[in-house]
Design a protein around this motif. Structure first.
Motif, PDB file in Angstrom:
ATOM      1  N   GLY A  73     -17.655  -4.736  -0.800  1.00  0.00           N
ATOM      2  CA  GLY A  73     -18.480  -3.549  -0.967  1.00  0.00           C
ATOM      3  C   GLY A  73     -17.872  -2.265  -0.448  1.00  0.00           C
ATOM      4  N   ARG A  74     -16.743  -2.354   0.208  1.00  0.00           N
ATOM      5  CA  ARG A  74     -16.057  -1.169   0.722  1.00  0.00           C
ATOM      6  C   ARG A  74     -14.613  -1.528   1.033  1.00  0.00           C
ATOM      7  N   VAL A  75     -13.807  -0.498   1.071  1.00  0.00           N
ATOM      8  CA  VAL A  75     -12.377  -0.634   1.352  1.00  0.00           C
ATOM      9  C   VAL A  75     -12.086   0.220   2.576  1.00  0.00           C
ATOM     10  N   PRO A  76     -11.291  -0.248   3.522  1.00  0.00           N
ATOM     11  CA  PRO A  76     -10.982   0.572   4.701  1.00  0.00           C
ATOM     12  C   PRO A  76     -10.342   1.907   4.302  1.00  0.00           C
ATOM     13  N   HIS A  77     -10.735   2.960   4.971  1.00  0.00           N
ATOM     14  CA  HIS A  77     -10.244   4.309   4.658  1.00  0.00           C
ATOM     15  C   HIS A  77      -8.744   4.436   4.816  1.00  0.00           C
ATOM     16  N   TRP A  78      -8.164   3.710   5.747  1.00  0.00           N
ATOM     17  CA  TRP A  78      -6.758   3.876   6.078  1.00  0.00           C
ATOM     18  C   TRP A  78      -5.819   3.468   4.950  1.00  0.00           C
ATOM     19  N   VAL A  79      -6.292   2.690   3.983  1.00  0.00           N
ATOM     20  CA  VAL A  79      -5.395   2.231   2.911  1.00  0.00           C
ATOM     21  C   VAL A  79      -4.941   3.377   2.014  1.00  0.00           C
ATOM     22  N   CYS A  80      -5.635   4.516   2.075  1.00  0.00           N
ATOM     23  CA  CYS A  80      -5.299   5.677   1.233  1.00  0.00           C
ATOM     24  C   CYS A  80      -4.204   6.546   1.821  1.00  0.00           C
ATOM     25  N   ASP A  81      -3.747   6.256   3.019  1.00  0.00           N
ATOM     26  CA  ASP A  81      -2.699   7.044   3.668  1.00  0.00           C
ATOM     27  C   ASP A  81      -1.441   7.027   2.790  1.00  0.00           C
ATOM     28  N   PRO A  82      -0.870   8.197   2.487  1.00  0.00           N
ATOM     29  CA  PRO A  82       0.356   8.234   1.677  1.00  0.00           C
ATOM     30  C   PRO A  82       1.498   7.396   2.261  1.00  0.00           C
ATOM     31  N   ALA A  83       1.484   7.154   3.561  1.00  0.00           N
ATOM     32  CA  ALA A  83       2.521   6.323   4.182  1.00  0.00           C
ATOM     33  C   ALA A  83       2.397   4.858   3.751  1.00  0.00           C
ATOM     34  N   ARG A  84       1.302   4.521   3.084  1.00  0.00           N
ATOM     35  CA  ARG A  84       1.069   3.155   2.604  1.00  0.00           C
ATOM     36  C   ARG A  84       1.505   3.000   1.145  1.00  0.00           C
ATOM     37  N   ARG A  85       2.314   3.918   0.664  1.00  0.00           N
ATOM     38  CA  ARG A  85       2.818   3.878  -0.717  1.00  0.00           C
ATOM     39  C   ARG A  85       4.340   4.010  -0.691  1.00  0.00           C
ATOM     40  N   LEU A  86       4.989   3.341  -1.617  1.00  0.00           N
ATOM     41  CA  LEU A  86       6.445   3.396  -1.706  1.00  0.00           C
ATOM     42  C   LEU A  86       6.896   4.484  -2.670  1.00  0.00           C
ATOM     43  N   ASP A  87       8.036   5.094  -2.379  1.00  0.00           N
ATOM     44  CA  ASP A  87       8.613   6.089  -3.272  1.00  0.00           C
ATOM     45  C   ASP A  87       9.341   5.432  -4.441  1.00  0.00           C
ATOM     46  N   ARG A  88       9.838   4.218  -4.210  1.00  0.00           N
ATOM     47  CA  ARG A  88      10.603   3.505  -5.234  1.00  0.00           C
ATOM     48  C   ARG A  88       9.965   2.151  -5.508  1.00  0.00           C
ATOM     49  N   PRO A  89      10.107   1.664  -6.723  1.00  0.00           N
ATOM     50  CA  PRO A  89       9.534   0.352  -7.042  1.00  0.00           C
ATOM     51  C   PRO A  89      10.149  -0.763  -6.197  1.00  0.00           C
ATOM     52  N   TRP A  90       9.296  -1.699  -5.826  1.00  0.00           N
ATOM     53  CA  TRP A  90       9.737  -2.906  -5.111  1.00  0.00           C
ATOM     54  C   TRP A  90       9.238  -4.096  -5.913  1.00  0.00           C
ATOM     55  N   PHE A  91      10.169  -4.859  -6.439  1.00  0.00           N
ATOM     56  CA  PHE A  91       9.844  -6.088  -7.151  1.00  0.00           C
ATOM     57  C   PHE A  91      10.004  -7.214  -6.150  1.00  0.00           C
ATOM     58  N   THR A  92       8.929  -7.951  -5.906  1.00  0.00           N
ATOM     59  CA  THR A  92       8.925  -8.935  -4.825  1.00  0.00           C
ATOM     60  C   THR A  92       9.712 -10.193  -5.153  1.00  0.00           C
ATOM     61  N   VAL A  93      10.127 -10.341  -6.388  1.00  0.00           N
ATOM     62  CA  VAL A  93      10.972 -11.462  -6.790  1.00  0.00           C
ATOM     63  C   VAL A  93      12.422 -11.057  -6.559  1.00  0.00           C
ATOM     64  N   ALA A  94      13.191 -11.928  -5.951  1.00  0.00           N
ATOM     65  CA  ALA A  94      14.592 -11.621  -5.679  1.00  0.00           C
ATOM     66  C   ALA A  94      15.380 -11.543  -6.988  1.00  0.00           C
ATOM     67  N   ASN A  95      16.155 -10.490  -7.135  1.00  0.00           N
ATOM     68  CA  ASN A  95      17.025 -10.289  -8.296  1.00  0.00           C
ATOM     69  C   ASN A  95      16.328 -10.530  -9.630  1.00  0.00           C
TER      70      ASN A  95
END
Length: 135
Positions: A73-95
């Motif tokens: 029913g709600r999401v913590p406010h802190w998840v919206c912090d820009p520091a919680r976003r990446l500038d570049r894509p990260w693919f979690t699968v190796a290679n």
């Protein structure tokens, strides 16, 4: 000892514990919570920023994903912090191959993709049930 909160999990990782193990243990504890109020309490406190941009973004994605998937029913406010976003894509699968990159781009949940994290369709699923006994 398993972390009771996502903030505890991040502290444990910073103290040297294996990230994958600690985050999996946190998800187990989250799922074992008796009430939605207890589940929300486990993600409500903002984990400290670590300087590891992938970890910082990942915990933001996890908290938002868990809150929405478990319909808290709600999401913590802190998840919206820009520091919680990446500038570049990260693919979690190796290679990943080009085909895998395309698949992950389209299958990643919005809570992860919006942070530039590309992963499988159900990233926090955990194995459940009894293991077969050895004969």
């Amino acid at each position: 000892m398993r972390p009771n909160t996502l903030a505890d999990a991040v502290e444990s990782i910073q103290a040297g514990s294996a990230r994958d193990v600690v985050l999996a243990e946190f998800v187990d504890m989250f799922d074992l919570a008796k009430t939605d109020q207890d589940r929300y309490a486990s993600i409500e406190q903002e984990p400290k920023l670590t300087g590891d941009v992938r970890l910082d973004a990942l915990v933001g994605a996890m908290a938002e994903y868990l809150a929405k998937q478990r319909r808290l029913g709600r999401v913590p406010h802190w998840v919206c912090d820009p520091a919680r976003r990446l500038d570049r894509p990260w693919f979690t699968v190796a290679n990943p191959s080009d085909a895998m990159r395309e698949f992950l781009t389209f299958s990643s949940p919005a809570e992860f993709a919006s942070r530039n994290i590309f992963t499988e369709e159900r990233p926090l699923r955990r194995a459940r049930g009894l293991r077969p006994s050895k004969s």
